[in-house]
Design a protein around this motif. Structure first.
Motif, mmCIF file in Angstrom:
data_model
loop_
_atom_site.group_PDB
_atom_site.id
_atom_site.type_symbol
_atom_site.label_atom_id
_atom_site.label_comp_id
_atom_site.label_asym_id
_atom_site.label_seq_id
_atom_site.Cartn_x
_atom_site.Cartn_y
_atom_site.Cartn_z
ATOM 1 N N SER A 27 0.843 -1.194 0.000
ATOM 2 C CA SER A 27 0.000 0.000 0.000
ATOM 3 C C SER A 27 0.884 1.252 0.000
ATOM 4 C CB SER A 27 -0.848 -0.067 1.270
ATOM 5 O OG SER A 27 -1.971 0.714 1.173
ATOM 6 N N SER A 28 0.333 2.365 -0.418
ATOM 7 C CA SER A 28 1.121 3.611 -0.515
ATOM 8 C C SER A 28 1.660 4.033 0.843
ATOM 9 C CB SER A 28 0.222 4.720 -1.052
ATOM 10 O OG SER A 28 -0.194 4.417 -2.343
ATOM 11 N N THR A 30 3.783 7.268 2.345
ATOM 12 C CA THR A 30 4.513 8.540 2.336
ATOM 13 C C THR A 30 5.606 8.473 3.386
ATOM 14 O OG1 THR A 30 2.680 9.864 1.545
ATOM 15 C CG2 THR A 30 4.256 10.980 2.971
ATOM 16 N N SER A 62 2.023 8.882 -2.190
ATOM 17 C CA SER A 62 1.259 9.959 -2.833
ATOM 18 C C SER A 62 2.206 10.861 -3.602
ATOM 19 C CB SER A 62 0.577 10.843 -1.796
ATOM 20 O OG SER A 62 -0.048 10.112 -0.821
ATOM 21 N N GLN A 104 0.747 6.402 -7.391
ATOM 22 C CA GLN A 104 -0.440 6.979 -6.760
ATOM 23 C C GLN A 104 -0.439 8.481 -7.033
ATOM 24 O OE1 GLN A 104 -1.065 7.505 -2.410
ATOM 25 N NE2 GLN A 104 -3.026 6.482 -2.718
ATOM 26 N N HIS A 177 -5.542 8.819 -6.022
ATOM 27 C CA HIS A 177 -5.694 8.910 -4.559
ATOM 28 C C HIS A 177 -7.059 9.513 -4.257
ATOM 29 C CE1 HIS A 177 -4.860 9.042 -0.439
ATOM 30 N NE2 HIS A 177 -3.649 9.533 -0.426
ATOM 31 N N LYS A 229 -7.922 4.426 -5.075
ATOM 32 C CA LYS A 229 -8.003 4.035 -3.652
ATOM 33 C C LYS A 229 -9.072 4.893 -2.989
ATOM 34 C CE LYS A 229 -5.143 3.423 0.487
ATOM 35 N NZ LYS A 229 -3.812 3.650 1.096
ATOM 36 N N ASN A 304 -8.083 -3.450 2.204
ATOM 37 C CA ASN A 304 -7.023 -2.785 2.977
ATOM 38 C C ASN A 304 -7.538 -2.405 4.359
ATOM 39 O OD1 ASN A 304 -5.659 0.417 3.367
ATOM 40 N ND2 ASN A 304 -4.348 -1.371 3.301
ATOM 41 N N GLY A 306 -5.666 -3.161 8.372
ATOM 42 C CA GLY A 306 -5.637 -4.107 9.488
ATOM 43 C C GLY A 306 -5.640 -5.566 9.094
ATOM 44 N N GLY A 327 0.040 -1.789 4.587
ATOM 45 C CA GLY A 327 0.768 -0.543 4.758
ATOM 46 C C GLY A 327 1.832 -0.667 5.824
ATOM 47 N N MET A 328 1.392 -0.632 7.083
ATOM 48 C CA MET A 328 2.325 -0.661 8.216
ATOM 49 C C MET A 328 3.309 -1.825 8.118
ATOM 50 S SD MET A 328 1.705 1.668 10.566
ATOM 51 C CE MET A 328 1.322 1.415 12.252
#
Ligand SMILES: Cc1cc2nc3c(=O)[nH]c(=O)nc-3n(C[C@H](O)[C@H](O)[C@H](O)COP(=O)(O)O)c2cc1C
Length: 370
Positions: A27-28, A30, A62, A104, A177, A229, A304, A306, A327-328
């Motif tokens: 996932s994106s 930044t 982004s 993105q 985005h 997204k 997306n 969790g 992501g995380m």
């Protein structure tokens, strides 16, 4: 030993014209490590993405399309030839590792500050500011200038120009985005769009700008390489819609007519955060977002927020999503694909190094050592 409970993630998938080898999508993210003068990816950024090239698909961070559309220092742009050259290095390096990468494309709208863009006032669909402090500056947000019809056309042109440069750089596709309270989302949602003209009011009116921008991206990349997204129930950046399911069923149906490649769908879990202001929480608006939207779009839905390897696999097996983005976990596990495949433990990311800084907490997370 391979974990049999994640098999579904390892079946190849066709996203429109983009073929991916596994369904684990980055996932994106930044990270604000790009060159602050040229606003272009540098060698650190090339290394960051290359380390994660085993993902079925990478979504870049982004990337803004004009001086007025950036909201964080150290973010990349897609506005000029220097930035195209910077991105080419990222793309070539990811492709050399047999990875795939999508840009993105982003306009921050009201979610920025004149201090971050040479004194330029932020723009938005309506003159309504974010009720809460700016994330980086920690000062109140400004009231945005309400975009007129010429300004809407100008921004659509900037999205098309950005897409042309992204294509020239060699991206496998482009993702709009439309989430997290940036410009596209601001047009979509009832709390930030109070326009009286054809770009506001009804659900159709609030979706018009988003769909017109999608059409611009399709005109450059072709429908099979365009995605979006969205975060229907997200509260980040003070967002709220009074009927998100109805709004997004309509949007998904319109995107389905256009046969775009994918929708990355955020199932936010915000119960309480700085932007709640007593509004209903994300989860009280719907407990089963994926299921409610699934049938309105026949293309690929990337779930997306969790997810773990096993929960994502279960959702794919049940036909509720087609792929999952992380992501995380991708911040601190460059080899996330292998860790999911073999059920290796995940390294926890250090939030102090999420934004700005150097290689520490960026490219020094190592693959799992047995
Ligand atoms: C440090 C950080 C930076 C992020 N940057 C972006 C971004 O540039 N664009 C975006 O759409 N989402 C961004 N996100 C959100 C993630 O892409 C993802 O949607 C979110 O973390 C939920 O997925 P997860 O539960 O797997 O972490 C960011 C999240 C984090 C933690």
């Amino acid at each position: 030993m391979k974990n049999p409970k994640v098999d579904a993630l390892f079946k190849p998938l066709q996203l429109g014209d983009i073929q991916i080898e596994n369904r684990i999508i980055m996932s994106s993210l930044t990270r604000m490590r790009c060159d602050k003068v040229t606003k272009s990816p540098n060698d650190l950024v090339v290394e960051f993405y290359t380390q994660r090239a085993t993902a079925g698909l990478i979504m870049t961070e982004s990337t803004f399309i004009s001086e007025r559309s950036q909201s964080w220092p150290g973010c990349p742009g897609i506005m000029d030839q220097v930035q195209v050259e910077g991105w080419k290095k990222v793309i070539q390096s990811v492709h050399n590792k047999k990875g795939k990468i999508v840009l993105q494309i982003w306009h921050s709208g009201r979610a920025t500050h004149s201090q971050l863009q040479d004194g330029l006032q932020p723009w938005g669909p309506s003159a309504i500011e974010i009720n809460g402090p700016h994330q980086i500056l920690n000062i109140p947000h400004e009231i945005p200038h309400e975009m007129n019809l010429e300004e809407i056309q100008l921004v659509k042109n900037q999205f098309r120009k950005g897409a042309q440069l992204a294509k020239e750089a060699g991206f496998d596709g482009i993702s709009l985005h439309g989430s997290n309270g940036y410009l596209i989302d601001q047009f979509l949602k009832s709390n930030s769009n109070k326009r009286q003209d054809e770009y506001g009011g009804s659900i159709e009116g609030r979706c018009k700008f988003c769909l017109e921008v999608i059409d611009e991206l399709i005109s450059v990349f072709g429908k099979g390489r365009v995605g979006i997204k969205v975060s229907p129930i997200g509260r980040f950046n003070d967002m709220y819609d009074n009927d998100p399911i109805k709004l997004f069923i309509y949007l998904f149906q319109e995107l389905d007519k256009r046969q775009i490649a994918f929708i990355e769908l955020m199932n936010d879990k915000d119960e309480e955060n700085a932007y709640n202001h007593g509004l209903p929480s994300s989860q009280s608006q719907t407990q089963n977002l994926f299921e409610q939207l699934r049938n309105s779009f026949k293309g690929v839905i990337i779930g997306n927020v969790g997810l773990t390897g096993e929960t994502a696999s279960q959702l794919i097996e049940a036909g509720i999503i087609d792929a999952a983005s992380f992501g995380m976990s991708y911040i601190s596990n460059p080899d996330l694909v292998e860790r999911i495949r073999y059920n290796f433990p995940l390294t926890v990311a250090n939030p102090d190094t999420f934004f700005e800084g150097d290689q520490v907490g960026y490219i020094d997370y190592l693959p799992y050592q047995q």
